[in-house]
Scaffold this motif. Sequence first.
Motif, PDB file in Angstrom:
ATOM      1  N   LYS A   1       0.830  -1.199   0.000  1.00  0.00           N
ATOM      2  CA  LYS A   1       0.000   0.000   0.000  1.00  0.00           C
ATOM      3  C   LYS A   1       0.862   1.246   0.000  1.00  0.00           C
ATOM      4  CE  LYS A   1      -3.890   2.091   2.532  1.00  0.00           C
ATOM      5  NZ  LYS A   1      -4.809   1.950   3.690  1.00  0.00           N
ATOM      6  N   THR A   2       0.329   2.320  -0.567  1.00  0.00           N
ATOM      7  CA  THR A   2       0.991   3.620  -0.542  1.00  0.00           C
ATOM      8  C   THR A   2       0.096   4.625   0.177  1.00  0.00           C
ATOM      9  OG1 THR A   2       2.189   3.205  -2.610  1.00  0.00           O
ATOM     10  CG2 THR A   2       1.939   5.497  -1.933  1.00  0.00           C
ATOM     11  N   TYR A   3       0.674   5.350   1.127  1.00  0.00           N
ATOM     12  CA  TYR A   3      -0.052   6.381   1.875  1.00  0.00           C
ATOM     13  C   TYR A   3       0.422   7.758   1.410  1.00  0.00           C
ATOM     14  CZ  TYR A   3      -1.055   2.614   5.274  1.00  0.00           C
ATOM     15  OH  TYR A   3      -1.458   1.447   5.888  1.00  0.00           O
ATOM     16  N   ASN A   4      -0.514   8.696   1.292  1.00  0.00           N
ATOM     17  CA  ASN A   4      -0.159  10.073   0.955  1.00  0.00           C
ATOM     18  C   ASN A   4       0.168  10.846   2.228  1.00  0.00           C
ATOM     19  OD1 ASN A   4      -0.576   9.970  -1.912  1.00  0.00           O
ATOM     20  ND2 ASN A   4      -2.783   9.960  -1.524  1.00  0.00           N
ATOM     21  N   ILE A   5       1.383  11.355   2.289  1.00  0.00           N
ATOM     22  CA  ILE A   5       1.808  12.159   3.428  1.00  0.00           C
ATOM     23  C   ILE A   5       1.484  13.616   3.147  1.00  0.00           C
ATOM     24  CG2 ILE A   5       3.781  12.966   4.782  1.00  0.00           C
ATOM     25  CD1 ILE A   5       5.165  10.293   4.106  1.00  0.00           C
ATOM     26  N   VAL A   6       0.763  14.242   4.064  1.00  0.00           N
ATOM     27  CA  VAL A   6       0.470  15.669   3.990  1.00  0.00           C
ATOM     28  C   VAL A   6       0.886  16.289   5.326  1.00  0.00           C
ATOM     29  CG1 VAL A   6      -1.445  15.363   2.380  1.00  0.00           C
ATOM     30  CG2 VAL A   6      -1.899  15.343   4.849  1.00  0.00           C
ATOM     31  N   PRO A   7       1.026  17.621   5.364  1.00  0.00           N
ATOM     32  CA  PRO A   7       1.391  18.241   6.637  1.00  0.00           C
ATOM     33  C   PRO A   7       0.402  17.888   7.749  1.00  0.00           C
ATOM     34  CG  PRO A   7       1.637  19.807   4.856  1.00  0.00           C
ATOM     35  CD  PRO A   7       0.950  18.604   4.270  1.00  0.00           C
ATOM     36  N   GLU A   8       0.947  17.705   8.934  1.00  0.00           N
ATOM     37  CA  GLU A   8       0.179  17.394  10.136  1.00  0.00           C
ATOM     38  C   GLU A   8      -0.426  15.999  10.062  1.00  0.00           C
ATOM     39  OE1 GLU A   8      -2.331  20.827  10.524  1.00  0.00           O
ATOM     40  OE2 GLU A   8      -0.601  22.158  10.528  1.00  0.00           O
ATOM     41  N   THR A   9       0.481  15.036   9.874  1.00  0.00           N
ATOM     42  CA  THR A   9       0.140  13.620   9.846  1.00  0.00           C
ATOM     43  C   THR A   9       1.032  12.884  10.828  1.00  0.00           C
ATOM     44  OG1 THR A   9      -0.538  13.693   7.515  1.00  0.00           O
ATOM     45  CG2 THR A   9       0.061  11.549   8.394  1.00  0.00           C
ATOM     46  N   ILE A  10       0.473  11.909  11.527  1.00  0.00           N
ATOM     47  CA  ILE A  10       1.234  11.091  12.460  1.00  0.00           C
ATOM     48  C   ILE A  10       1.377   9.678  11.901  1.00  0.00           C
ATOM     49  CG2 ILE A  10      -0.850  10.532  13.813  1.00  0.00           C
ATOM     50  CD1 ILE A  10       0.974  10.400  16.304  1.00  0.00           C
ATOM     51  N   PHE A  11       2.541   9.083  12.140  1.00  0.00           N
ATOM     52  CA  PHE A  11       2.834   7.749  11.612  1.00  0.00           C
ATOM     53  C   PHE A  11       3.628   6.954  12.640  1.00  0.00           C
ATOM     54  CE2 PHE A  11       6.515   5.647   9.259  1.00  0.00           C
ATOM     55  CZ  PHE A  11       5.893   4.421   9.097  1.00  0.00           C
ATOM     56  N   LEU A  12       3.158   5.715  12.918  1.00  0.00           N
ATOM     57  CA  LEU A  12       3.893   4.754  13.740  1.00  0.00           C
ATOM     58  C   LEU A  12       4.126   3.496  12.907  1.00  0.00           C
ATOM     59  CD1 LEU A  12       2.508   6.571  15.985  1.00  0.00           C
ATOM     60  CD2 LEU A  12       2.429   4.509  17.379  1.00  0.00           C
ATOM     61  N   PRO A  13       5.373   3.110  12.702  1.00  0.00           N
ATOM     62  CA  PRO A  13       5.612   1.867  11.966  1.00  0.00           C
ATOM     63  C   PRO A  13       5.287   0.625  12.778  1.00  0.00           C
ATOM     64  CG  PRO A  13       7.694   2.815  12.683  1.00  0.00           C
ATOM     65  CD  PRO A  13       6.615   3.812  13.030  1.00  0.00           C
ATOM     66  N   ASN A  14       5.317   0.769  14.112  1.00  0.00           N
ATOM     67  CA  ASN A  14       5.171  -0.378  15.016  1.00  0.00           C
ATOM     68  C   ASN A  14       6.194  -1.454  14.658  1.00  0.00           C
ATOM     69  OD1 ASN A  14       3.182   0.467  16.892  1.00  0.00           O
ATOM     70  ND2 ASN A  14       1.631   0.299  15.299  1.00  0.00           N
TER      71      ASN A  14
END
Length: 276
Positions: free
Chosen positions: A92-105
């Motif tokens: 899958k591909t996610y679109n990163i935009v300003p003010e986004t949080i991401f945890l790879p776990n």
Amino acid sequence: MKLKISIVFFSCLFVFNLVANAQDIPIEYLDMEAENNQSKYFKNVLENEIKGVEVIHETITDGLAENVSIDKNYKTIYLFIKGNGLLETKSKTYNIVPETIFLPNVVEGLSFKPVKSDTLHYIKISVLQTEQDKIDLKEFPKEHTEAIYFAKFTDCEAYTEAIKSPQTTSRTILPNKYIPRVAMGTVETIGPDKVGAHEHPMLEQLFLGLTTNETIVYADDARINFPEYSILHIPLGSSHSVEVKESSKMYYVWMDFFRDKKGEEWLKTHKKKDDN
């Protein structure tokens, strides 16, 4: 006469001790122009302010991808604050935009990059996992710990709190039970407004000023201007508040690092809103 001198001496000594023990508010201003002369930039922010917590401001420019590494001794949080990009997984591909949080776990094989002719600015926060944390983590929902967590701040659940006015919008961007002893959220309002004075000796707290934030932070007798793209540390146990003047904006991330899991009871002061 000697009595008067003694009284004056001890009064001066008392005042001196108050001044000497007064806590400043540590703050650091992010270099948002760093990409102008290098393709990758990173800098530790408020280094050694909170034991077991490392905060780094990183940037990558067009054409450079960042591979996400997993360290079993740390839990890592990415806060994307400026620029657009793509986060790619095996499926899958996610679109990163300003003010986004991401945890790879624990998901491996991840990478992200800015879109063409753009630069990604993000805050990378690594939290050391104690032996007790590793035990507690086993009791968390598997969907919180074994899958990617990726969310826009504005899509996260809203809450209310007694120390904030009805016009304030607060959101929980990282609920507890994802990372032991960690929770995060945003606060947004237009002045004149304030977050009322309060204390929480059970947790360490950082603030990250988001775009257009222009506020004043108070902690006991200290006061500091808190602009956009800056990070500050609330002195542990201090009585602190945040003020925004007329027509200015308050918009920041709070990051709570609890000293133990019992301290997370503090989060019960956050009441869910039905209109999120």
